[in-house]
Design a protein around this motif. Sequence first.
Motif, PDB file in Angstrom:
ATOM      1  N   VAL B 116       0.849  -1.201   0.000  1.00 47.76           N
ATOM      2  CA  VAL B 116       0.000   0.000   0.000  1.00 47.76           C
ATOM      3  C   VAL B 116       0.877   1.240   0.000  1.00 47.76           C
ATOM      4  N   LYS B 117       0.707   2.089  -1.029  1.00 47.29           N
ATOM      5  CA  LYS B 117       1.508   3.316  -1.106  1.00 47.29           C
ATOM      6  C   LYS B 117       0.824   4.484  -0.398  1.00 47.29           C
ATOM      7  N   LYS B 122      -0.121  12.440   3.506  1.00 51.12           N
ATOM      8  CA  LYS B 122      -0.275  11.899   4.853  1.00 51.12           C
ATOM      9  C   LYS B 122      -0.260  10.364   4.822  1.00 51.12           C
ATOM     10  N   GLU B 123      -1.022   9.821   3.871  1.00 51.17           N
ATOM     11  CA  GLU B 123      -1.060   8.360   3.741  1.00 51.17           C
ATOM     12  C   GLU B 123       0.281   7.814   3.267  1.00 51.17           C
ATOM     13  N   LEU B 125       3.208   8.907   3.881  1.00 45.46           N
ATOM     14  CA  LEU B 125       4.145   8.848   4.998  1.00 45.46           C
ATOM     15  C   LEU B 125       3.781   7.697   5.934  1.00 45.46           C
ATOM     16  N   ALA B 126       2.497   7.557   6.208  1.00 43.27           N
ATOM     17  CA  ALA B 126       2.054   6.488   7.110  1.00 43.27           C
ATOM     18  C   ALA B 126       2.390   5.120   6.529  1.00 43.27           C
ATOM     19  N   ARG B 127       2.290   5.014   5.208  1.00 43.15           N
ATOM     20  CA  ARG B 127       2.524   3.728   4.541  1.00 43.15           C
ATOM     21  C   ARG B 127       3.956   3.571   4.051  1.00 43.15           C
ATOM     22  N   ASN B 128       4.793   4.552   4.340  1.00 44.17           N
ATOM     23  CA  ASN B 128       6.192   4.555   3.881  1.00 44.17           C
ATOM     24  C   ASN B 128       6.281   4.368   2.359  1.00 44.17           C
TER      25      ASN B 128
END
Lengths: 286, 319
Positions: B116-117, B122-123, B125-128
């Motif tokens: 998951v990208k 925000k997402e 960063l959360a998903r690296n």
Amino acid sequence: MLKDLFRKPKYVTVHADTVRKDIPEGLWQKCPTCNEILYSKELEKTMKTCGKCGYHFRMGARERINATIDEGSFSELDADLVSANPLGFADYPVKIAKSQEATKLKDAIVTGEAVIDGKPVVIGVMDAGFVMGSMGSVVGEKVTRAVEKAIAKGVPLIIFSASGGARMQEGIISLMQMAKTCGALAKLNEARLLYISVVTDPTTGGVTASFATMGDIIVAEPGALIGFTGQRVIEQTIRQKLPEGFQTSEFLLDHGFIDMVVPRMQMKNTLAALLDLHTNGGTDNV
Amino acid sequence: MSSQLLDFEKPLIELEAKIEELKKFSKEKGIDLADEIKTLQTKSETLKKNIYGNLTPWQRISIARHPERPGVIDYIKMLFEGFMEMHGDRYYGDDPAVVGGIARFNGQPVTVIGHVKGKNTKENLARNFGMPHPEGNRKALRLMEQAEKFGRPVFSFVDTPGAYCGIGAEERGQAQTIAASLTRMMTLRVPVIPTIIGEGGSGGALAIAVGDYILMLENAVYSISTPETFASILLKDSTKAQEVAGAMKMTARDLEGFGVIDEIIAEPLGGAHKNAPEMAKTLGKSLQKALNSVKKLPPEKMLEKRYEKFRGIGQLISG
């Protein structure tokens, strides 16, 4: 004369570069860590390790085989295998030709049947001098065939790794060699045969992420660089300096990824002892 | 319609805007412009076919990386029922770059795993950015072994620039986790159907892409590294990524030619993000077909075929 006793002696200034000039090419080598000047004949006796600090110089595939197996026991496998040019890069064949010229090898690994301390094995030895020891079709195929040979003969497999990783010039084909070699090793596991992976300087990328870390027993030479991503790339990504000793054999030992760090001078005895423990006295009722 | 446009789509968008303008003008002023509008619409259709029918490798990469491109979470919602997410690698942590769990696919319990990208900063960063740590690879392998225990087929969805490179990733065995996955997946006694849905980068991608029948979306890419890394290593200049993209032969058609993938799945015109439900429908059909064909093989035969697929990849001159 008495006053001569107190006269300041005249010293001759010797510049570092004049000293270097006086060393005949090839006769002496300087240790890159402790700066000791080492006589090449001595280096041969110490298997290319520094007698003062223990630094391990890189070793070519042929030298390594000679240093590891019983004299005269080597019979090479798939010696003529050379790579095609799947992506059609104009300078790839040129690069291969240059490496062939420099190393006298066809590609980055030599494989064969051999005997170590009286015990038959299949052995593969990579050479970091050949396009950085990278794995393309030839390395992948030769490792796979070596595994298949070990299975066919029912003997242990030993692979010395030294590689910059999957070979960029063969693109996705190189990436697939990781799955191919690991698939072959899965079959070796099913045949319950020993695989000793010896990791030497440097081993990174797709080779670390495939057969080099899949040994039943993983041995490393002291001070070898072993990792997934190269240090320059990591530094560029995280924008900070890497800690001292990062990605060395000792670092990997600390973090639980290898079984032992073995100096080159003791490698053959160590391998022989491990082979012995796996050939004599096993039981079938498991 | 997508809000984020790619460079090469501009002429098309301009033309479509002009048509809209004419329509509005015609309505407001009561002037009949039907002929003019029709001419422009025909022109627009031709242009569309020209642009989307002749995508360069770099344009496909832009589509594969499009922030609105459907990812594994979208496909889970559209194709699988009752998904329950499972977490953690049982050693160190839970990697948000890899999602995995159990669901039903056309009634059959299956294990679903994918990168998951994230679709916004925000997402991301959360998903690296979809770059797995060793924990992600271990979680994926754990769920695959669980699937084997309970006889569930595995669907994996590949969308990553590559395994993450950083200090922690090295300390926790990034390379070893990939190698372990490659080795274990080769003997997993349930059908494994990987699909390259976006970017398939390097060992990170391969770590969940060993399987029986490998699908790839039309505009997805799959390669030894990102073109940026490739250019940086071979040309010492990462800004030359566009130049090397074609030479790397990383498109679905290239890979089909190499025998690396088994089937190309057509995308809606302009890319999966232009019509995600349609994309999911097409993908769903191919997944079911692939599963049916693998499922009917006895396990030994299935594993032999899986091994032979990878065993046969390599281009040699002699021997």
